[in-house]
Design a protein around this motif. Structure first.
Motif, mmCIF file in Angstrom:
data_model
loop_
_atom_site.group_PDB
_atom_site.id
_atom_site.type_symbol
_atom_site.label_atom_id
_atom_site.label_comp_id
_atom_site.label_asym_id
_atom_site.label_seq_id
_atom_site.Cartn_x
_atom_site.Cartn_y
_atom_site.Cartn_z
ATOM 1 N N UNK A 68 7.816 -1.627 -1.422
ATOM 2 C CA UNK A 68 8.988 -0.997 -0.833
ATOM 3 C C UNK A 68 8.593 0.361 -0.255
ATOM 4 N N UNK A 69 9.488 0.967 0.496
ATOM 5 C CA UNK A 69 9.187 2.254 1.133
ATOM 6 C C UNK A 69 8.858 3.346 0.118
ATOM 7 N N UNK A 70 9.417 3.240 -1.076
ATOM 8 C CA UNK A 70 9.191 4.247 -2.114
ATOM 9 C C UNK A 70 7.775 4.194 -2.691
ATOM 10 N N UNK A 71 7.065 3.092 -2.429
ATOM 11 C CA UNK A 71 5.762 2.874 -3.055
ATOM 12 C C UNK A 71 5.845 1.959 -4.258
ATOM 13 N N UNK A 72 7.058 1.778 -4.803
ATOM 14 C CA UNK A 72 7.258 0.807 -5.870
ATOM 15 C C UNK A 72 7.208 -0.603 -5.288
ATOM 16 N N UNK A 73 6.895 -1.581 -6.134
ATOM 17 C CA UNK A 73 7.057 -2.964 -5.725
ATOM 18 C C UNK A 73 8.471 -3.424 -6.059
ATOM 19 N N UNK A 74 8.865 -4.549 -5.472
ATOM 20 C CA UNK A 74 10.212 -5.079 -5.728
ATOM 21 C C UNK A 74 10.378 -5.418 -7.207
#
Length: 340
Positions: A205-211
């Motif tokens: 995701x844009x935040x760097x986290x994965x879904x």
């Protein structure tokens, strides 16, 4: 009098496990239909000591059926779940499609059973993500005692969470390590999974986290308490079945590790195996086929005022998917349908 039950996606890992658990827990099934795609029509599925042939999902009429356990992806769920729900059949969905819908309850029976009353808004109940399900079973009784402020979790998730092709990929890559010329390139995963760990589950995701990491955050808030702060790192490991999690919990109030241990011992769905000796803990391999979520390595976190660390292990095809879905069906029967 029992229920007319449909299992959708009966030929997959989770669908087969749903059938096993319905039989093991002696769920009151008067009539059973097992559905799959047209190409799998006629495939035989085991249900206790019986064998049932799959029917075509595309042409199945849900009218008159009580409960449908869906174990297919979001795309198929989006197409067929509303059809079943409109026909009066209560859908218990294992995909991620409805988990974040405010009109659909997201249920872990040990944590938020009262939320099931909301099912009638769409005739659909959502089953949580596998990594969330086992974690919240441990969090809820501790939260009731000391109120959780923040959770930091690292997961060690087995390949069965990605389906049969992923399990085959691990098996074939492992064999290929020892047989020259039979090496297997990654296809399910972006990197080789055999003898490796991959810090990447689902899309970025844009935040760097994965879904997957985002799911753990959003679902914990919906199931337990929206005020809890959660940060997750989700990792795929070369294990066939069984997810493990290292969980660090910060509370608003002090909670002694001994009291935490006793709270968890008394909590529904949990088995505590926590001996401070070699082998005095549970590993993923040992939890396979079990109903319980296992908690080990309970200890104080001395780096913060009110912290506890613990190790959490569960069969992801069971509590992380099929078992929780059947438990929801049992809860639905007790609280709402009241036929069994």
């Amino acid at each position: 009098m029992g229920y007319r039950v449909v299992v959708v996606g009966a030929t997959g890992n989770v669908g087969r496990e749903m059938l096993n658990i319905l039989a093991e827990r002696q769920f009151p099934v008067d009539e059973l239909a097992v559905l799959a795609s047209r190409k799998s029509k006629g495939t035989e599925c085991s249900f206790g000591d019986k064998t049932v042939k799959t029917e075509d999902l595309d042409t199945f009429d849900f009218t008159g059926w009580d409960i449908a356990l869906f174990a297919v992806g979001s795309e198929a769920t989006q197409q067929y779940a509303p059809i079943a729900a409109k026909a009066g059949c209560v859908v218990i969905d294992n995909s991620s499609l409805y988990r974040y819908d405010p009109d659909v309850p997201l249920i872990v029976p040990e944590c938020n059973p009262d939320d099931i009353e909301q099912y009638s808004k769409k005739n659909i109940i959502a089953n949580p993500n596998c990594s969330t399900a086992q974690m919240v079973v441990a969090l809820k009784p501790l939260h009731d005692r000391a109120k959780i402020k923040r959770v930091v979790v690292s997961t060690y998730q087995s390949v069965s969470g990605s389906g049969k092709d992923a399990m085959d990929e691990l098996w074939n890559q492992t064999k290929g390590m020892y047989v020259p010329g039979q090496e297997v390139e990654p296809s399910v995963y972006p990197k080789e999974i055999a003898f490796n760990v991959i810090p990447h589950i689902d899309v970025f995701m844009d935040s760097g986290d994965t879904k997957e990491e985002w799911k753990m955050v959003a679902e914990t808030k919906k199931i337990v308490d929206p005020a809890i702060k959660v940060t997750a790192t989700c990792v795929r490991v070369p294990v066939f079945v069984g997810h493990a999690e290292s969980i660090n919990i910060e509370f608003e109030d002090h909670l002694d590790e001994d009291e935490a241990r006793e709270i968890l011992r008394e909590a529904p769905g949990i088995m505590v195996v926590d001996k401070r000796e070699d082998g005095g803990y549970i590993t993923p391999k040992e939890c396979v086929g079990e109903f319980a979520t296992y908690i080990s390595r309970i200890r104080q976190d001395s780096t913060i005022d009110n912290g506890i660390n613990l190790w959490c292990v569960s069969d992801n095809l069971r509590k992380g998917a099929a078992l929780n879905a059947v438990q929801i069906a049992e809860l639905l029967g007790r609280r709402v349908l009241k036929k069994g």
